[in-house]
Motif scaffolding. Structure first.
Motif, PDB file in Angstrom:
ATOM      1  N   THR A 146       0.731  -1.457   0.242  1.00  0.00           N
ATOM      2  CA  THR A 146       0.306   0.208  -0.041  1.00  0.00           C
ATOM      3  C   THR A 146       0.931   1.238   0.200  1.00  0.00           C
ATOM      4  OG1 THR A 146      -1.513  -0.957   1.403  1.00  0.00           O
ATOM      5  CG2 THR A 146      -1.618   1.305   1.288  1.00  0.00           C
ATOM      6  N   LEU A 147       0.603   1.790  -1.167  1.00  0.00           N
ATOM      7  CA  LEU A 147       1.452   3.138  -1.240  1.00  0.00           C
ATOM      8  C   LEU A 147       1.227   4.019  -1.465  1.00  0.00           C
ATOM      9  CD1 LEU A 147       4.140   1.341  -3.594  1.00  0.00           C
ATOM     10  CD2 LEU A 147       4.569   2.193  -1.115  1.00  0.00           C
ATOM     11  N   LEU A 148       1.593   5.630  -0.867  1.00  0.00           N
ATOM     12  CA  LEU A 148       0.246   6.623  -1.097  1.00  0.00           C
ATOM     13  C   LEU A 148       0.338   7.040  -2.681  1.00  0.00           C
ATOM     14  CD1 LEU A 148       1.912   8.965   1.205  1.00  0.00           C
ATOM     15  CD2 LEU A 148      -0.324   8.198   1.715  1.00  0.00           C
ATOM     16  N   VAL A 149      -0.850   7.387  -3.058  1.00  0.00           N
ATOM     17  CA  VAL A 149      -1.403   7.738  -4.582  1.00  0.00           C
ATOM     18  C   VAL A 149      -0.120   8.285  -5.050  1.00  0.00           C
ATOM     19  CG1 VAL A 149      -2.927   8.349  -6.387  1.00  0.00           C
ATOM     20  CG2 VAL A 149      -3.576   6.807  -4.763  1.00  0.00           C
ATOM     21  N   ASN A 158      11.232   2.990  -4.456  1.00  0.00           N
ATOM     22  CA  ASN A 158      12.556   2.819  -3.460  1.00  0.00           C
ATOM     23  C   ASN A 158      11.436   2.013  -2.323  1.00  0.00           C
ATOM     24  OD1 ASN A 158      14.468   3.898  -4.467  1.00  0.00           O
ATOM     25  ND2 ASN A 158      14.279   5.983  -3.427  1.00  0.00           N
ATOM     26  N   ALA A 159      10.492   2.130  -2.377  1.00  0.00           N
ATOM     27  CA  ALA A 159      10.081   1.495  -0.793  1.00  0.00           C
ATOM     28  C   ALA A 159       9.959   0.337  -1.399  1.00  0.00           C
ATOM     29  CB  ALA A 159       8.505   2.187  -0.935  1.00  0.00           C
ATOM     30  N   ILE A 160       9.670  -0.296  -2.415  1.00  0.00           N
ATOM     31  CA  ILE A 160       9.276  -1.676  -2.999  1.00  0.00           C
ATOM     32  C   ILE A 160      11.099  -1.820  -2.680  1.00  0.00           C
ATOM     33  CG2 ILE A 160       8.848  -3.433  -5.381  1.00  0.00           C
ATOM     34  CD1 ILE A 160       7.193  -1.522  -6.188  1.00  0.00           C
ATOM     35  N   MET A 161      12.288  -1.678  -3.388  1.00  0.00           N
ATOM     36  CA  MET A 161      13.357  -1.807  -2.761  1.00  0.00           C
ATOM     37  C   MET A 161      13.949  -2.660  -1.391  1.00  0.00           C
ATOM     38  SD  MET A 161      16.205  -2.581  -4.678  1.00  0.00           S
ATOM     39  CE  MET A 161      16.243  -1.427  -5.623  1.00  0.00           C
ATOM     40  N   LYS A 180      25.418  -8.704  -0.721  1.00  0.00           N
ATOM     41  CA  LYS A 180      25.878  -8.959  -2.366  1.00  0.00           C
ATOM     42  C   LYS A 180      25.177  -9.406  -3.489  1.00  0.00           C
ATOM     43  CE  LYS A 180      29.816 -11.084   0.288  1.00  0.00           C
ATOM     44  NZ  LYS A 180      30.918 -11.695  -0.291  1.00  0.00           N
ATOM     45  N   ALA A 181      23.595  -9.334  -3.289  1.00  0.00           N
ATOM     46  CA  ALA A 181      23.256  -9.407  -4.760  1.00  0.00           C
ATOM     47  C   ALA A 181      22.740  -8.183  -5.176  1.00  0.00           C
ATOM     48  CB  ALA A 181      21.696 -10.539  -3.907  1.00  0.00           C
ATOM     49  N   LEU A 182      21.989  -8.468  -6.177  1.00  0.00           N
ATOM     50  CA  LEU A 182      22.030  -7.364  -7.132  1.00  0.00           C
ATOM     51  C   LEU A 182      20.602  -6.929  -7.353  1.00  0.00           C
ATOM     52  CD1 LEU A 182      22.702  -4.805  -9.106  1.00  0.00           C
ATOM     53  CD2 LEU A 182      22.789  -6.347 -11.015  1.00  0.00           C
ATOM     54  N   ILE A 183      19.852  -6.365  -6.816  1.00  0.00           N
ATOM     55  CA  ILE A 183      17.952  -5.854  -6.503  1.00  0.00           C
ATOM     56  C   ILE A 183      18.263  -5.056  -8.080  1.00  0.00           C
ATOM     57  CG2 ILE A 183      15.684  -5.912  -5.274  1.00  0.00           C
ATOM     58  CD1 ILE A 183      17.559  -6.933  -2.672  1.00  0.00           C
ATOM     59  N   THR A 184      16.581  -5.425  -9.105  1.00  0.00           N
ATOM     60  CA  THR A 184      16.506  -4.115  -9.597  1.00  0.00           C
ATOM     61  C   THR A 184      14.854  -4.117  -9.610  1.00  0.00           C
ATOM     62  OG1 THR A 184      16.612  -5.826 -11.750  1.00  0.00           O
ATOM     63  CG2 THR A 184      18.944  -4.616 -10.899  1.00  0.00           C
ATOM     64  N   VAL A 185      14.534  -2.722  -9.957  1.00  0.00           N
ATOM     65  CA  VAL A 185      12.629  -2.946  -9.311  1.00  0.00           C
ATOM     66  C   VAL A 185      12.512  -2.310 -10.806  1.00  0.00           C
ATOM     67  CG1 VAL A 185      10.842  -2.080  -8.113  1.00  0.00           C
ATOM     68  CG2 VAL A 185      12.602  -2.378  -7.316  1.00  0.00           C
ATOM     69  N   SER A 186      11.322  -3.046 -11.067  1.00  0.00           N
ATOM     70  CA  SER A 186      11.466  -1.729 -12.591  1.00  0.00           C
ATOM     71  C   SER A 186       9.808  -1.676 -12.895  1.00  0.00           C
ATOM     72  CB  SER A 186      11.578  -2.540 -14.451  1.00  0.00           C
ATOM     73  OG  SER A 186      11.173  -3.983 -14.052  1.00  0.00           O
ATOM     74  N   ASN A 191       0.115  -0.437 -12.084  1.00  0.00           N
ATOM     75  CA  ASN A 191       0.320  -0.485 -11.304  1.00  0.00           C
ATOM     76  C   ASN A 191       1.587  -1.449 -10.396  1.00  0.00           C
ATOM     77  OD1 ASN A 191      -0.008   2.469 -10.242  1.00  0.00           O
ATOM     78  ND2 ASN A 191      -2.040   1.546 -10.188  1.00  0.00           N
ATOM     79  N   THR A 192       1.712  -2.519 -11.098  1.00  0.00           N
ATOM     80  CA  THR A 192       2.915  -3.249 -10.756  1.00  0.00           C
ATOM     81  C   THR A 192       4.017  -2.576 -11.425  1.00  0.00           C
ATOM     82  OG1 THR A 192       2.443  -5.015 -12.827  1.00  0.00           O
ATOM     83  CG2 THR A 192       1.071  -5.178 -11.381  1.00  0.00           C
ATOM     84  N   TYR A 193       5.536  -4.020 -10.412  1.00  0.00           N
ATOM     85  CA  TYR A 193       6.522  -3.768 -10.525  1.00  0.00           C
ATOM     86  C   TYR A 193       6.670  -5.111 -10.280  1.00  0.00           C
ATOM     87  CZ  TYR A 193       5.483   0.764  -9.519  1.00  0.00           C
ATOM     88  OH  TYR A 193       5.520   2.196  -9.213  1.00  0.00           O
ATOM     89  N   GLN A 194       8.202  -5.217 -10.811  1.00  0.00           N
ATOM     90  CA  GLN A 194       9.055  -6.481 -11.397  1.00  0.00           C
ATOM     91  C   GLN A 194       9.549  -6.050  -9.712  1.00  0.00           C
ATOM     92  OE1 GLN A 194      10.725  -7.542 -14.549  1.00  0.00           O
ATOM     93  NE2 GLN A 194       9.542  -9.441 -14.741  1.00  0.00           N
ATOM     94  N   VAL A 195      10.295  -7.457  -9.591  1.00  0.00           N
ATOM     95  CA  VAL A 195      11.831  -7.208  -9.253  1.00  0.00           C
ATOM     96  C   VAL A 195      12.507  -8.564  -9.304  1.00  0.00           C
ATOM     97  CG1 VAL A 195      12.752  -7.298  -6.080  1.00  0.00           C
ATOM     98  CG2 VAL A 195      10.530  -6.723  -6.625  1.00  0.00           C
ATOM     99  N   VAL A 196      13.711  -7.844  -9.728  1.00  0.00           N
ATOM    100  CA  VAL A 196      14.448  -9.297 -10.198  1.00  0.00           C
ATOM    101  C   VAL A 196      15.801  -8.999  -9.137  1.00  0.00           C
ATOM    102  CG1 VAL A 196      16.333  -9.806 -12.132  1.00  0.00           C
ATOM    103  CG2 VAL A 196      14.681  -9.572 -12.397  1.00  0.00           C
TER     104      VAL A 196
END
Length: 199
Positions: A146-149, A158-161, A180-186, A191-196
């Protein structure tokens, strides 16, 4: 032989006692000689059977081990004396070290000696440390936040990260390496985000 270094016929001497040339030790024998004038002389002598051949090492072949696995430098290593007698571990030494947390090749040098201090030529073996185990990523699953519109896109990411980092754990060969892991958010549609997460 006589005093003049001439070979004396066996009919002029007798040997009492036995010598086992296959067994190390001291053997006492008595030699009795009779010359042509029938002069008899007897002498007791000690014959020592020794082993001057070096022992033989085995089990020092090159091996490949997995990173962070347990490795015993002496496991499977043994030695025998020239006559086949097993040599105790305390007579086998090894120099060098293996850092099993780091991939690479390490050289160990082994040497063995028997109780009579006969030493075998030094033998080396190469230990290769490899990493073939896939890392384990735990805690990654679909989740609703739940994020502010009015939140700006960078703030949302950043909140997702931050949320993802608090949930996942990356383990490599038993070692936690999440940092050491690489986390990317796209951003995706609706309103969906993919986290890798990659490592």
């Amino acid at each position: 032989v006589d005093a003049a270094d001439r070979v004396v016929s066996s009919k002029y001497y007798k040997v009492k006692g036995k010598v086992n040339t296959n067994k190390i030790g001291s053997y006492k024998v008595t030699v009795t000689t009779t010359d042509k004038k029938n002069v008899v002389k007897t002498k007791k002598i000690t014959i020592k059977v020794v082993n001057s051949k070096p022992p033989v090492l085995s089990g020092v072949q090159a091996v490949t081990i997995e990173r962070c696995s347990v490795f015993d430098m002496m496991k499977g290593v043994s030695a025998k004396s020239a006559n086949g007698t097993k040599i105790k571990k305390k007579y086998i030494t090894v120099s060098g070290s293996v850092v099993n947390a780091n991939c690479g090749s390490y050289t160990l040098t082994y040497q063995a000696k028997d109780p009579k201090n006969n030493k075998v030529t030094k033998q080396t073996r190469v230990i290769t440390v490899v990493d073939t185990t896939m890392p384990i990523i735990a805690g990654v699953a679909d989740k609703t936040l739940t994020l502010l519109v009015t939140s700006l896109e960078p703030d949302r990411q950043n909140a997702i990260m931050t949320d993802v980092k608090s949930l996942i754990t990356v383990t490599d060969n038993g070692e936690i390496v999440t940092e050491k892991a690489l986390i990317t958010v796209s951003a995706k549609e609706n309103n969906t985000y993919q986290v890798v997460v990659s490592y």
